[in-house]
Design a protein around this motif. Structure first.
Motif, PDB file in Angstrom:
ATOM      1  N   PRO A  76       0.807  -1.221   0.000  1.00 21.73           N
ATOM      2  CA  PRO A  76       0.000   0.000   0.000  1.00 21.73           C
ATOM      3  C   PRO A  76       0.840   1.272   0.000  1.00 21.73           C
ATOM      4  CG  PRO A  76      -0.302  -1.228   2.062  1.00 21.73           C
ATOM      5  CD  PRO A  76       0.596  -2.033   1.189  1.00 21.73           C
ATOM      6  N   GLU A  77       2.052   1.232   0.597  1.00 16.66           N
ATOM      7  CA  GLU A  77       2.894   2.423   0.676  1.00 16.66           C
ATOM      8  C   GLU A  77       4.348   1.981   0.592  1.00 16.66           C
ATOM      9  OE1 GLU A  77       4.628   5.703   0.885  1.00 16.66           O
ATOM     10  OE2 GLU A  77       4.927   4.804   2.851  1.00 16.66           O
ATOM     11  N   VAL A  78       5.010   2.332  -0.508  1.00 14.26           N
ATOM     12  CA  VAL A  78       6.351   1.825  -0.801  1.00 14.26           C
ATOM     13  C   VAL A  78       7.377   2.256   0.245  1.00 14.26           C
ATOM     14  CG1 VAL A  78       8.234   1.888  -2.480  1.00 14.26           C
ATOM     15  CG2 VAL A  78       5.882   1.586  -3.257  1.00 14.26           C
ATOM     16  N   ALA A  79       7.394   3.516   0.639  1.00 13.03           N
ATOM     17  CA  ALA A  79       8.399   3.989   1.599  1.00 13.03           C
ATOM     18  C   ALA A  79       8.281   3.255   2.931  1.00 13.03           C
ATOM     19  CB  ALA A  79       8.283   5.494   1.792  1.00 13.03           C
ATOM     20  N   ALA A  80       7.066   3.031   3.402  1.00 16.84           N
ATOM     21  CA  ALA A  80       6.865   2.322   4.663  1.00 16.84           C
ATOM     22  C   ALA A  80       7.313   0.862   4.555  1.00 16.84           C
ATOM     23  CB  ALA A  80       5.403   2.400   5.088  1.00 16.84           C
ATOM     24  N   SER A  91      18.370  -4.349   2.931  1.00 12.95           N
ATOM     25  CA  SER A  91      19.080  -3.143   2.500  1.00 12.95           C
ATOM     26  C   SER A  91      18.409  -2.540   1.269  1.00 12.95           C
ATOM     27  CB  SER A  91      20.544  -3.466   2.189  1.00 12.95           C
ATOM     28  OG  SER A  91      20.628  -4.426   1.148  1.00 12.95           O
ATOM     29  N   VAL A  92      18.660  -1.270   1.065  1.00 13.05           N
ATOM     30  CA  VAL A  92      18.097  -0.533  -0.067  1.00 13.05           C
ATOM     31  C   VAL A  92      19.056  -0.618  -1.250  1.00 13.05           C
ATOM     32  CG1 VAL A  92      17.366   1.736  -0.901  1.00 13.05           C
ATOM     33  CG2 VAL A  92      16.898   1.072   1.469  1.00 13.05           C
ATOM     34  N   VAL A  93      18.526  -0.998  -2.410  1.00 11.35           N
ATOM     35  CA  VAL A  93      19.295  -0.980  -3.651  1.00 11.35           C
ATOM     36  C   VAL A  93      18.964   0.303  -4.417  1.00 11.35           C
ATOM     37  CG1 VAL A  93      19.699  -2.141  -5.863  1.00 11.35           C
ATOM     38  CG2 VAL A  93      19.365  -3.493  -3.774  1.00 11.35           C
ATOM     39  N   ARG A  94      17.658   0.595  -4.528  1.00  9.99           N
ATOM     40  CA  ARG A  94      17.173   1.823  -5.157  1.00  9.99           C
ATOM     41  C   ARG A  94      16.043   2.377  -4.298  1.00  9.99           C
ATOM     42  NH1 ARG A  94      16.957   1.130 -11.656  1.00  9.99           N
ATOM     43  NH2 ARG A  94      15.964   3.152 -11.398  1.00  9.99           N
ATOM     44  N   PRO A  95      16.115   3.642  -3.905  1.00  6.11           N
ATOM     45  CA  PRO A  95      15.046   4.220  -3.088  1.00  6.11           C
ATOM     46  C   PRO A  95      13.768   4.369  -3.904  1.00  6.11           C
ATOM     47  CG  PRO A  95      16.588   5.917  -3.770  1.00  6.11           C
ATOM     48  CD  PRO A  95      17.160   4.601  -4.232  1.00  6.11           C
ATOM     49  N   PRO A  96      12.658   4.698  -3.260  1.00  4.05           N
ATOM     50  CA  PRO A  96      11.397   4.854  -3.999  1.00  4.05           C
ATOM     51  C   PRO A  96      11.514   5.860  -5.143  1.00  4.05           C
ATOM     52  CG  PRO A  96      10.975   4.821  -1.652  1.00  4.05           C
ATOM     53  CD  PRO A  96      12.476   4.887  -1.817  1.00  4.05           C
ATOM     54  N   GLU A  97      10.996   5.457  -6.295  1.00  5.81           N
ATOM     55  CA  GLU A  97      10.984   6.293  -7.498  1.00  5.81           C
ATOM     56  C   GLU A  97       9.584   6.240  -8.089  1.00  5.81           C
ATOM     57  OE1 GLU A  97      13.718   3.998  -9.837  1.00  5.81           O
ATOM     58  OE2 GLU A  97      15.477   5.012  -9.028  1.00  5.81           O
ATOM     59  N   THR A  98       9.113   7.367  -8.576  1.00  5.07           N
ATOM     60  CA  THR A  98       7.804   7.402  -9.227  1.00  5.07           C
ATOM     61  C   THR A  98       8.005   7.140 -10.706  1.00  5.07           C
ATOM     62  OG1 THR A  98       6.960   8.957  -7.604  1.00  5.07           O
ATOM     63  CG2 THR A  98       5.750   8.789  -9.672  1.00  5.07           C
ATOM     64  N   GLY A  99       7.404   6.064 -11.197  1.00  9.27           N
ATOM     65  CA  GLY A  99       7.486   5.709 -12.603  1.00  9.27           C
ATOM     66  C   GLY A  99       6.190   6.043 -13.316  1.00  9.27           C
ATOM     67  N   PRO A 100       6.065   5.642 -14.562  1.00  9.98           N
ATOM     68  CA  PRO A 100       4.865   5.972 -15.323  1.00  9.98           C
ATOM     69  C   PRO A 100       3.605   5.276 -14.814  1.00  9.98           C
ATOM     70  CG  PRO A 100       6.301   4.536 -16.608  1.00  9.98           C
ATOM     71  CD  PRO A 100       7.047   4.914 -15.361  1.00  9.98           C
ATOM     72  N   HIS A 101       3.759   4.162 -14.100  1.00 18.25           N
ATOM     73  CA  HIS A 101       2.594   3.393 -13.676  1.00 18.25           C
ATOM     74  C   HIS A 101       2.469   3.245 -12.155  1.00 18.25           C
ATOM     75  CE1 HIS A 101       2.019   2.421 -17.866  1.00 18.25           C
ATOM     76  NE2 HIS A 101       3.263   1.995 -17.923  1.00 18.25           N
TER      77      HIS A 101
END
Length: 121
Positions: A76-80, A91-101
């Motif tokens: 429901p919430e990517v950052a959380a 561990s984090v590989v890529r932080p949250p990113e807003t994509g086209p979808h």
């Protein structure tokens, strides 16, 4: 094993397979396994019907995992969700990113397996 009362139930929305050529991969998986196409976004991405889970074919422009297949968790919430992964030893590989979808992030579990977390924009 007890459940964490703070955990939010999620589902595996897809299994991401990076491919060099989305069109050729769609033909391969349709021909080899009879998978129907759910949708195609040009040479970027294709979603194939693999029963309860989608086979997601990611072209070079959409490969967020560095060429390795990964389970993609719909949250429901990517950052959380990413914070929960890190709090439990991931561990984090890529932080949250807003994509086209959707919004998505890439993480690793404590054993080094790649996970994609995705959710609504």
């Amino acid at each position: 094993m007890s459940e964490d009362p703070g955990a939010v139930p999620v589902e595996i929305g897809n299994v991401l397979h990076p491919v060099a050529d989305v069109e050729a991969a769609v033909r391969f998986y349709a021909g080899a396994f009879g998978l129907a196409t759910k949708f195609v976004d040009g040479g970027r991405y294709a979603a194939l019907d693999a029963g309860p889970t989608t086979l997601a074919l990611a072209g070079p422009g959409e490969d967020v995992t560095g060429g390795v297949p990964a389970a993609s968790f719909k949250v429901p919430e990517v950052a959380a969700a990413l914070a929960a992964v890190v709090a439990r030893g991931g561990s984090v590989v890529r932080p949250p990113e807003t994509g086209p979808h959707e919004v998505r992030a890439v993480a690793r579990d404590p054993w080094g397996n790649t996970l994609v977390l995705y959710g609504p924009r």
